[in-house]
Design a protein around this motif. Structure first.
Motif, short mmCIF file in Angstrom:
data_model
loop_
_atom_site.label_atom_id
_atom_site.label_comp_id
_atom_site.label_asym_id
_atom_site.label_seq_id
_atom_site.Cartn_x
_atom_site.Cartn_y
_atom_site.Cartn_z
N THR A 130 11.32 -19.23 -29.64
CA THR A 130 10.61 -19.42 -28.40
C THR A 130 10.84 -20.83 -27.88
OG1 THR A 130 8.90 -18.05 -29.35
CG2 THR A 130 8.32 -19.25 -27.37
N SER A 131 11.18 -20.96 -26.57
CA SER A 131 11.36 -22.30 -26.02
C SER A 131 9.99 -22.90 -25.74
CB SER A 131 12.21 -22.23 -24.76
OG SER A 131 11.37 -22.17 -23.64
N MET A 132 10.02 -24.20 -25.47
CA MET A 132 8.77 -24.94 -25.33
C MET A 132 7.87 -24.39 -24.22
SD MET A 132 8.56 -28.93 -24.67
CE MET A 132 7.06 -29.65 -24.09
N HIS A 133 8.50 -23.92 -23.14
CA HIS A 133 7.69 -23.46 -22.01
C HIS A 133 7.54 -21.94 -21.97
CE1 HIS A 133 7.39 -27.49 -20.70
NE2 HIS A 133 8.68 -27.62 -20.44
N GLU A 134 7.77 -21.30 -23.10
CA GLU A 134 7.55 -19.85 -23.18
C GLU A 134 6.39 -19.60 -24.13
OE1 GLU A 134 10.99 -17.76 -24.53
OE2 GLU A 134 12.21 -18.54 -22.90
N PRO A 135 5.57 -18.60 -23.83
CA PRO A 135 4.50 -18.30 -24.78
C PRO A 135 5.08 -17.69 -26.05
CG PRO A 135 4.56 -16.66 -23.02
CD PRO A 135 5.57 -17.71 -22.65
N THR A 136 4.45 -17.95 -27.20
CA THR A 136 4.92 -17.31 -28.43
C THR A 136 4.59 -15.82 -28.34
OG1 THR A 136 2.82 -17.67 -29.54
CG2 THR A 136 4.49 -19.38 -29.82
N PHE A 187 1.00 -15.18 -29.30
CA PHE A 187 0.00 -15.54 -28.29
C PHE A 187 0.01 -14.51 -27.16
CE2 PHE A 187 -0.80 -17.58 -24.17
CZ PHE A 187 -2.14 -17.88 -24.33
N GLU A 188 1.21 -14.13 -26.75
CA GLU A 188 1.34 -13.18 -25.63
C GLU A 188 0.65 -11.86 -25.96
OE1 GLU A 188 5.36 -13.20 -24.17
OE2 GLU A 188 4.94 -11.44 -22.95
N ARG A 189 0.87 -11.41 -27.21
CA ARG A 189 0.25 -10.14 -27.61
C ARG A 189 -1.26 -10.29 -27.74
NH1 ARG A 189 4.83 -8.38 -30.73
NH2 ARG A 189 4.13 -9.60 -32.49
#
Lengths: 312, 171
Positions: free
Chosen positions: A2-8, A11-13
């Protein structure tokens, strides 16, 4: 990665689950401001106390609340843990006593196997409570058993608990099967009426349905975590599995009630059963028929995508 | 507000917007992932509550971004300017003058703190230009202003931000 500005993905789930469950709760309880999870509701007194003590209203206080909440939940779970440990101890003593009695021929072997099963159930329950405590400590919120609940530190507590439940239900189903075999032998020998045999058969169907429900939930959970089913679909399928298995149990219960009604009719003719007994048996049949009707409507509603209580 | 029942569309909107919303928030959190997650989570919980009661907004993504922005501003307004350690105040002011481009988390946080102290119109303008990299022409079209007016406002907003940070560093 996961990149820094993407949600893990975790977390997304988790947030998707929170959003879906908030919607579901609002639908279910029709509470306009019910978006707070149980976590938030339980945290309210803690927050108020914090304000009174001058803890200050800052965004960072969320983490303070979380720690306090974790402690409160852990204390609650410790009580359950002690109870579960005591149940294991009692079951162990009971088994030792039954073994001693069986050795000298005072207790039948059935008692021994029942004591063994009681101990196994108590041990599984203890494991379940321990898992719940671990989850509370890691997540800082009440344990969640929904198939769409998020992982906690990459660990799937929902699946672990489902597996324990499956073991417990499998043991109960085995027990019901053994009882059915015994009843079949007694019925064949003319020692027991047909109704008792049917009761044993209904119990097997009920246990097998419960087991199938858990197996279905386990499969759904795996699919949800693998990302092959969305939270909304998983919830729908879970409701469907539960309703279909309830229907199977209800159909078996109806058959049993109908046989009982026939038996009572025969007994009434020879004066062995009263009018009240016959009416009770008839009511039982009607009640089971209503159960089946209600479950069929519920299944149809779920399949159509409506809510289980019939609202669109 | 759209007329379609909100609960039917919310899960779909969630899936469509979670990535951009998280990116928007994360770019304003100076690498603080827990803060970004808290803000996104709070934004969505507020959305579910508001949308269920009032119906869906016409542009849900804009609604979410706006709420997230307000939450971030509230957060940074409550913070004190972060200590800079070995970084000089000149280095910070140079970053402000040169368009906020920095590798330093401390400087980033200080800029966010400063943006939160600005009037909303000015902070949003700076964010649109520097963080979202929207060209002046597009901002001008959206705000129904001339490009020249946007450039003037950007300059004044930057000066005000610089003054705020300079003042905070001098304390």
């Amino acid at each position: 990665m996961t990149s820094m500005h993407e949600p893990t993905p975790e977390f997304e789930r988790f947030l998707e689950w929170q959003v879906t469950s908030a919607l579901r709760r609002q639908d279910r309880f029709a509470r306009p401001s019910a978006i707070e999870s149980n976590t938030y509701l339980r945290a309210v007194p803690i927050v108020l106390i914090s304000i009174l003590l001058g803890a200050g209203v800052v965004m960072a206080s969320g983490r303070l609340k979380q720690n306090q909440l974790t402690r409160v939940l852990t204390v609650q779970q410790q009580g359950e843990l002690q109870l579960a440990q005591m149940q294991v101890e009692v079951a162990q003593k009971q088994l030792a006593e039954t073994k001693r009695r069986a050795d000298v021929g005072v207790a039948p072997l059935d008692d021994l196997s029942e004591a063994e099963r009681t101990l196994q159930a108590a041990q599984l329950q203890l494991q379940r409570v321990k898992l719940t405590i671990e989850e509370v400590q890691l997540s800082g919120r009440p344990a969640q058993d929904d198939v769409t609940a998020p992982l906690v530190n990459a660990r799937d507590f929902v699946l672990e608990r489902l597996q324990l439940d499956e073991q417990m239900l499998a043991a109960s189903a085995d027990e019901a099967e053994k009882h059915l075999q015994t009843m079949q032998k007694r019925f064949d020998a003319g020692l027991t009426p047909n109704v008792e045999l049917l009761e044993a058969q209904a119990a097997v169907i009920r246990h097998m349905s419960d087991l199938r429900t858990i197996e279905g939930k386990t499969e759904l959970r795996r699919k949800f975590i693998a990302g092959t089913v969305s939270a909304a679909d998983a919830t729908k399928q879970r409701l469907l599995i539960s309703a279909q298995n309830e229907l199977r149990s209800a159909e078996a219960a109806l058959e049993l009630a109908q046989r009982r009604l026939q038996e009572i009719g025969k007994q009434k003719q020879v004066g062995m059963a009263s009018e009240v007994d016959a009416v009770k048996a008839q009511l039982e049949v009607l009640s089971r028929q209503q159960d089946i009707e209600r479950l069929r409507e519920r299944i149809a509603a779920i399949q159509k995508g409506s809510l289980p209580d019939g609202r669109k | 507000m759209a007329t379609e029942p909100a609960e039917q569309r919310i899960p779909e909107i969630y899936r469509q917007t979670i990535g951009p919303l998280y990116a928007y928030v994360s770019r304003r959190c100076a690498g603080d992932r827990p803060l970004a997650e808290d803000v996104v989570q709070e934004t969505w919980l507020r959305a579910v509550d508001a949308w269920r009661r009032q119906g869906l907004p016409d542009t849900p993504a804009a609604w979410l971004t706006s709420v997230a922005h307000n939450l971030l501003v509230s957060h940074y307004r409550r913070q004190k300017p972060v200590p800079l350690g070995s970084i000089t105040s000149e280095a910070v002011l140079a970053v402000v003058d040169d368009g906020f481009d920095t590798e330093s988390v401390e400087i980033e946080r200080l800029i966010y703190w400063g943006l939160a102290q600005l009037p909303e119109r000015q902070s949003k303008l700076l964010e649109a230009f520097h963080f979202d990299e929207r060209p002046v022409a597009r901002i001008a079209a959206e705000c129904r202003m001339s490009e020249r007016a946007v450039e003037g406002r950007l300059r004044r907003a930057r000066l005000k931000l610089r003054g705020l940070i300079e003042h905070a560093l001098a304390r």
